[in-house]
Scaffold this active site. Structure first.
Site, PDB file in Angstrom:
ATOM      1  N   ASP A  41      41.828  40.281  49.573  1.00 45.72           N
ATOM      2  CA  ASP A  41      42.328  40.405  48.479  1.00 45.72           C
ATOM      3  C   ASP A  41      44.025  40.241  48.720  1.00 45.72           C
ATOM      4  O   ASP A  41      44.469  41.078  49.509  1.00 45.72           O
ATOM      5  CB  ASP A  41      42.183  41.696  47.727  1.00 45.72           C
ATOM      6  CG  ASP A  41      42.841  41.842  46.501  1.00 45.72           C
ATOM      7  OD1 ASP A  41      44.138  42.597  46.265  1.00 45.72           O
ATOM      8  OD2 ASP A  41      42.291  41.186  45.212  1.00 45.72           O
ATOM      9  N   LYS A  63      46.762  36.209  43.411  1.00 43.02           N
ATOM     10  CA  LYS A  63      47.034  36.427  42.087  1.00 43.02           C
ATOM     11  C   LYS A  63      48.340  35.964  41.813  1.00 43.02           C
ATOM     12  O   LYS A  63      49.275  35.842  42.559  1.00 43.02           O
ATOM     13  CB  LYS A  63      47.121  38.018  41.976  1.00 43.02           C
ATOM     14  CG  LYS A  63      46.040  39.119  42.613  1.00 43.02           C
ATOM     15  CD  LYS A  63      46.270  40.536  42.308  1.00 43.02           C
ATOM     16  CE  LYS A  63      45.308  41.188  43.248  1.00 43.02           C
ATOM     17  NZ  LYS A  63      45.776  41.317  44.551  1.00 43.02           N
ATOM     18  N   HIS A  91      47.975  38.588  37.827  1.00 40.34           N
ATOM     19  CA  HIS A  91      48.166  40.048  38.450  1.00 40.34           C
ATOM     20  C   HIS A  91      48.160  40.994  37.180  1.00 40.34           C
ATOM     21  O   HIS A  91      48.005  42.275  37.560  1.00 40.34           O
ATOM     22  CB  HIS A  91      49.266  40.013  39.225  1.00 40.34           C
ATOM     23  CG  HIS A  91      49.313  40.943  40.302  1.00 40.34           C
ATOM     24  ND1 HIS A  91      49.762  40.775  41.463  1.00 40.34           N
ATOM     25  CD2 HIS A  91      48.699  42.308  40.318  1.00 40.34           C
ATOM     26  CE1 HIS A  91      49.687  41.722  42.277  1.00 40.34           C
ATOM     27  NE2 HIS A  91      48.896  42.712  41.746  1.00 40.34           N
ATOM     28  N   TYR A 139      52.723  40.426  47.404  1.00 41.00           N
ATOM     29  CA  TYR A 139      52.692  40.922  48.610  1.00 41.00           C
ATOM     30  C   TYR A 139      53.678  40.369  49.588  1.00 41.00           C
ATOM     31  O   TYR A 139      53.747  41.143  50.574  1.00 41.00           O
ATOM     32  CB  TYR A 139      51.343  41.234  49.290  1.00 41.00           C
ATOM     33  CG  TYR A 139      50.172  41.965  48.322  1.00 41.00           C
ATOM     34  CD1 TYR A 139      50.986  42.656  47.225  1.00 41.00           C
ATOM     35  CD2 TYR A 139      49.048  41.600  48.342  1.00 41.00           C
ATOM     36  CE1 TYR A 139      49.847  43.122  46.234  1.00 41.00           C
ATOM     37  CE2 TYR A 139      48.053  42.149  47.403  1.00 41.00           C
ATOM     38  CZ  TYR A 139      48.427  43.299  46.412  1.00 41.00           C
ATOM     39  OH  TYR A 139      47.595  43.509  45.758  1.00 41.00           O
TER      40      TYR A 139
END
Length: 321
Positions: free
Chosen positions: A51, A84, A117, A56
């Protein structure tokens, strides 16, 4: 290990791994490496569902780890790679560009699943959380239905095999499913879920509509960087301690097993080799029905990821909390 099917989310029996920004910052201390090292180790252990997210800020490191494909350690078709769309890319004209950035960073030709997201759009630009007034994030005037149409075009272009959502509430999913001209239904809704926030109604609703569910923060995020001293850890709950002793398992293993038995894909987050291996060993025991019920009836209700700086956004999903 059950390999994922094309265009679907891998079943709960597929071991999953989330590589988040917290993983990167802590891995430099506990793993003595980067997200690249963590993901390479996880692949060697046997994890196949990864994931990721633009938010990030480590997708290039994960892309480097995916050299395991070229090394012949694992085949691309045996991996299930999720990423995402971040909220600053909700304008229709920006969606394809955002996906292209992710594919380039991950060094992939396509994604197995691409999620929106959050239902909330933010002002476009370099800032991930563009500052508005009073400490709130500056919203955009986008509508997630328009963003979804642009994501559907990614499926048509072969850039992603399936699309889904994350942090959507029931009303928002209803609105999406009722959209005139909907061409691709959401394959998945990724939500926070643990015994302090079981989300039983939302999970059952999604599954009734053919939408699989993935649980993030399944351990109650014991190392969540914004935890308060007064926050109670799930690991300290007496009922969980009893079950842990009964099966000779760790609290993390028991909490992961809970989600699997709910037919929910689960993405535990860890950066230490020992925990990564430990979290994989959850298929040699089964929780009893009464134990499952115990987990889902804790009186304490607590959402970890509130994104409260967005609570004034028109599409803020947790208004009923």
């Amino acid at each position: 290990m059950i390999p994922p099917l094309v265009g679907t989310v891998p079943p709960p029996e597929t071991n999953s791994f989330v590589a988040s920004s917290d993983d990167v910052s802590r891995s430099r201390q506990s793993f003595q490496g980067t997200a690249r090292d963590v993901v390479k180790f996880a692949i060697d252990v046997g994890y196949r569902h990864f994931d990721c997210a633009y938010l990030y800020q480590n997708e290039s490191e994960i892309g480097d780890a995916l050299e395991k494909i070229e090394e012949g350690v694992v085949k691309r078709e045996d991996l299930f790679i999720v990423s995402k769309l971040w909220s600053t890319f909700h304008e229709r004209s920006l969606v394809k560009e955002a996906c292209q950035k992710t594919l380039a960073a991950l060094q992939l030709d396509d994604l197995d699943l691409y999620l929106m997201h959050w239902p909330m759009g933010f002002k476009a630009g370099e800032e991930l959380f563009p500052a508005g007034g009073n400490g709130m994030v500056m919203p955009s005037d986008t509508d997630f239905l328009d963003t979804w149409e642009a994501m559907e075009e990614l499926v048509d272009a072969g850039m992603v095999k399936a699309i889904g959502v994350s942090n959507f509430n029931r009303k928002q999913i209803d609105r999406l499913l009722s959209k005139p001209g909907l061409r691709h239904k959401p394959a998945n809704n990724q939500i926070e879920s643990h015994p302090y926030l079981p989300q039983e109604e939302l999970i059952k609703y999604c599954q009734s509509k053919g939408i699989s569910v993935t649980a993030y923060c399944p351990l109650g995020a014991p190392n969540w960087p914004w935890s308060k001293p007064e926050d109670i850890s799930l690991f300290d709950e007496p009922q969980i301690k009893e079950i842990v002793l009964k099966y000779n398992k760790t609290p993390a293993q028991v909490l992961i097993r809970l989600q699997i038995q709910r037919n929910v894909s689960v993405i535990p987050k860890s950066v230490t080799p020992h925990c990564i291996e430990e979290n994989f060993k959850v298929f040699d025991f089964e929780l009893a029905k009464e134990e499952m019920e115990t987990f889902l009836t804790f009186k304490k209700q607590y959402r970890i990821c509130t994104l409260s700086e967005c609570k004034n956004h028109k599409d803020y999903p947790f208004v009923e909390d």
